[in-house]
Design an enzyme around this catalytic site. Structure first.
Site, mmCIF file in Angstrom:
data_model
loop_
_atom_site.group_PDB
_atom_site.id
_atom_site.type_symbol
_atom_site.label_atom_id
_atom_site.label_comp_id
_atom_site.label_asym_id
_atom_site.label_seq_id
_atom_site.Cartn_x
_atom_site.Cartn_y
_atom_site.Cartn_z
ATOM 1 N N ASP A 155 23.469 -15.332 -7.528
ATOM 2 C CA ASP A 155 24.037 -16.038 -8.757
ATOM 3 C C ASP A 155 24.247 -15.509 -9.762
ATOM 4 O O ASP A 155 24.037 -15.602 -10.898
ATOM 5 C CB ASP A 155 22.660 -16.714 -8.840
ATOM 6 C CG ASP A 155 22.030 -17.311 -8.205
ATOM 7 O OD1 ASP A 155 22.944 -17.859 -6.799
ATOM 8 O OD2 ASP A 155 20.792 -18.203 -8.189
ATOM 9 N N LYS A 162 21.690 0.089 -0.525
ATOM 10 C CA LYS A 162 20.544 -0.824 -0.284
ATOM 11 C C LYS A 162 20.770 -1.299 -1.778
ATOM 12 O O LYS A 162 19.720 -0.812 -2.847
ATOM 13 C CB LYS A 162 18.974 -0.143 -0.311
ATOM 14 C CG LYS A 162 19.216 0.806 1.096
ATOM 15 C CD LYS A 162 18.922 2.322 0.215
ATOM 16 C CE LYS A 162 18.732 3.292 1.279
ATOM 17 N NZ LYS A 162 18.508 3.659 2.910
ATOM 18 N N LYS A 166 14.002 7.558 -4.254
ATOM 19 C CA LYS A 166 14.613 8.618 -4.682
ATOM 20 C C LYS A 166 14.930 8.418 -6.644
ATOM 21 O O LYS A 166 15.289 7.849 -6.541
ATOM 22 C CB LYS A 166 16.245 8.408 -4.521
ATOM 23 C CG LYS A 166 16.593 8.494 -2.244
ATOM 24 C CD LYS A 166 15.944 7.641 -1.655
ATOM 25 C CE LYS A 166 16.121 8.421 0.145
ATOM 26 N NZ LYS A 166 15.888 7.086 1.048
ATOM 27 N N ASP A 180 14.073 14.804 -19.628
ATOM 28 C CA ASP A 180 14.391 14.663 -20.852
ATOM 29 C C ASP A 180 13.491 13.194 -21.352
ATOM 30 O O ASP A 180 13.212 12.523 -22.629
ATOM 31 C CB ASP A 180 14.973 15.068 -21.984
ATOM 32 C CG ASP A 180 15.821 16.110 -21.367
ATOM 33 O OD1 ASP A 180 14.841 17.304 -21.156
ATOM 34 O OD2 ASP A 180 16.442 16.758 -22.295
ATOM 35 N N HIS A 240 9.970 7.249 0.668
ATOM 36 C CA HIS A 240 11.342 6.953 0.982
ATOM 37 C C HIS A 240 11.900 7.462 -0.135
ATOM 38 O O HIS A 240 12.960 6.830 -0.782
ATOM 39 C CB HIS A 240 11.641 6.456 1.188
ATOM 40 C CG HIS A 240 12.894 6.537 2.099
ATOM 41 N ND1 HIS A 240 13.162 4.680 2.222
ATOM 42 C CD2 HIS A 240 13.618 6.866 2.998
ATOM 43 C CE1 HIS A 240 14.895 5.023 2.798
ATOM 44 N NE2 HIS A 240 14.153 6.195 3.470
#
Length: 487
Positions: free
Chosen positions: A411, A406, A216, A221, A214
């Site tokens: 803090d 996602k 990405k 380079d 899943h």
């Protein structure tokens, strides 16, 4: 004389009992064990087939040898362990050590990180970097769609391959199920190296279809890296139907790209069994890249400096690293924890951590889509969302489109973005990747992203039909929730 029907009945029930024993002996979480046992017993034939396809556990299998892993990571990256003047934040030292000790995920300093909030910002930036590639382009993508955007990207990759640039692409075989072989063959014929992740072929189909890549990840380079939640598909630009798609992708410039590169090369070996450990894929960093800031006109926010750590997790690892990181951050929070996720089916440790932090007085907020692209998951998540609201967590429903972002921010000191959803599938079944950013500037930027999305959301407590559904709807949602460990 015993009839064939009786014999088949007995044989079937023997197989069912053996399957349930297999589930029990696998020593999973009790909730998942019970869910699979119920499905196998009460859903004749289909439940057994479903378990064979989606339930077999591969966490204990060895897919890559330790020797090869050392060659891909420790030997190639050993010179980066002792980074000059590396300062680790004391409050997060144990979290950093956790990731290093589990899978050699090193922290890297001197990075410029740019945030992209939609496809209109991300894909032009990606195409611009591809056009400048001189050495290699590495892409690790769950979905590479055969649509106008996918064709545009494939043309760009073919053009670079013709120029002599090394182009390697990993695509997930299930994520690209509706992509024709001709689409990838066209790129192969032009010199692009392409491999599918865990190809879905019988009989391995029954044991591997449930474990998908899943991630990405994109590396150009060895100096530019992209990581986040966006696949290569037109819907990230145009949306689907009447819904725009809101997602988050990060561009990393600096030594942090080494972590993304390592993740890709391990996946490449996993798929192709080709060991690529040449130092040229980890070129020397040129330090700050302030010269590129003027080129970024469509970024969600201006680039910021950050200490980064790329962490990968998967079902073949001994521990769910990203889930462990989330739990530690949530339980260590002192002021706030903000989370965005398109799907909310948390594991018991994450659910417990969220409730504990909220009850302890931490400001815990979660944004999920108002309308999901997966109806069953939406139904299952509603009872979880009501559950955390009762413990004091603020739940917001994003209404300006489909939220596929996602991210986690805590803090004003630490944040994370990647491919990992707050659901059981991402934490336990999928191969995922997240980047953890340490530092006030980066955390504040992602907090601003969260707060901008919050302005386009409605509080779950202001929706009585969701908070207090009628009996039959509540019963249905609870029944679907029982199957959440299997989704």
């Amino acid at each position: 004389m015993i009839s064939w029907n009786v014999i088949l009945f007995i044989v079937y029930h023997v197989i069912v009992i053996l399957a349930i024993i297999h589930v029990v002996m696998d020593n999973r979480q009790p909730a998942k064990t019970m869910a699979w046992a119920l499905v196998i017993w009460f859903v004749p034939v289909v439940g057994l087939v479903f378990y064979l396809f989606f339930g077999l556990n591969t966490r204990k299998e060895k897919f890559i040898s330790q020797r090869s892993l050392d060659q891909l990571s420790k030997r190639s990256m050993l010179e980066f362990v002792e980074q000059k003047d590396l300062q680790l934040p004391a409050e997060h030292r144990q979290l950093i050590d956790l990731f290093v000790n589990e899978n050699f995920s090193l922290p890297f300093k001197d990075n410029q990180v740019t945030v992209y909030g939609d496809g209109y910002a991300f894909f032009p930036a990606l195409l611009a970097e591809i056009a400048k590639a001189e050495s290699h382009i590495h892409i690790d993508m769950y979905i590479f769609a055969e649509d106008p955007l996918g064709m545009l990207l494939s043309d760009a990759l073919i053009d670079k391959a013709r120029q002599g640039v090394e182009v390697r692409l990993i695509y997930d075989d299930v994520g690209c199920w509706n992509v024709s072989h001709a689409f990838f063959d066209r790129m192969r014929d032009e010199g692009v190296e392409i491999v599918p992740f865990l190809p879905v072929r019988f009989p391995s189909f029954t044991s591997k279809v449930n474990y998908r890549n899943h991630r990405k990840l994109i590396v150009i380079d060895g100096r530019i890296g992209f990581i986040g939640g966006m696949n290569i598909a037109l819907r990230y630009v145009k949306g689907t139907g009447s819904q725009a798609w809101r997602d988050t992708m990060l561009k990393v410039e600096g030594t942090g790209v080494y972590g993304i590169q390592r993740a890709f090369l391990i996946d490449w070996y996993f798929c192709d069994r080709t060991l690529i450990s040449n130092r040229k894929y980890y070129p020397p960093s040129h330090g700050d890249r302030n010269d590129v800031m003027s080129e970024i006109s469509h970024a969600f926010l201006s680039p910021c400096e950050a200490l980064t750590q790329v962490v990968c997790s998967g079902p073949v690892a001994p521990y769910p690293e990203i889930m462990q990181g989330y739990v530690r951050i949530i339980l260590s929070a002192k002021r706030y924890v903000y989370i965005e996720t398109p799907y909310f089916l948390p594991t018991e440790p994450v659910l417990f951590a969220l409730k504990t932090a909220s009850i302890a007085g931490v400001d815990v907020r979660i944004i999920v889509p108002y309308r999901s692209d997966a109806k069953w998951v939406e139904w299952a998540s509603r009872s979880y969302l009501r559950d955390v609201v009762e413990s004091g967590v603020t739940v917001m429903l994003y209404q300006a489109g489909f939220l596929h972002s996602k991210l986690l921010v805590c803090d004003d000191s630490i944040c994370s973005c990647g491919s990992t959803n707050v659901d059981i599938r991402s934490f336990e079944n999928n191969f995922e990747s997240n980047i953890f950013l340490y530092g006030e500037t980066a955390a504040r930027q992602l907090r601003e992203v969260f707060q901008a999305d919050e302005q386009q959301s409605v509080n779950l407590q202001d929706m009585p039909e969701r908070m207090h559904p009628k009996f039959m709807k509540r019963l249905w949602e609870s029944m679907v929730r029982m199957m959440s460990p299997l989704m």
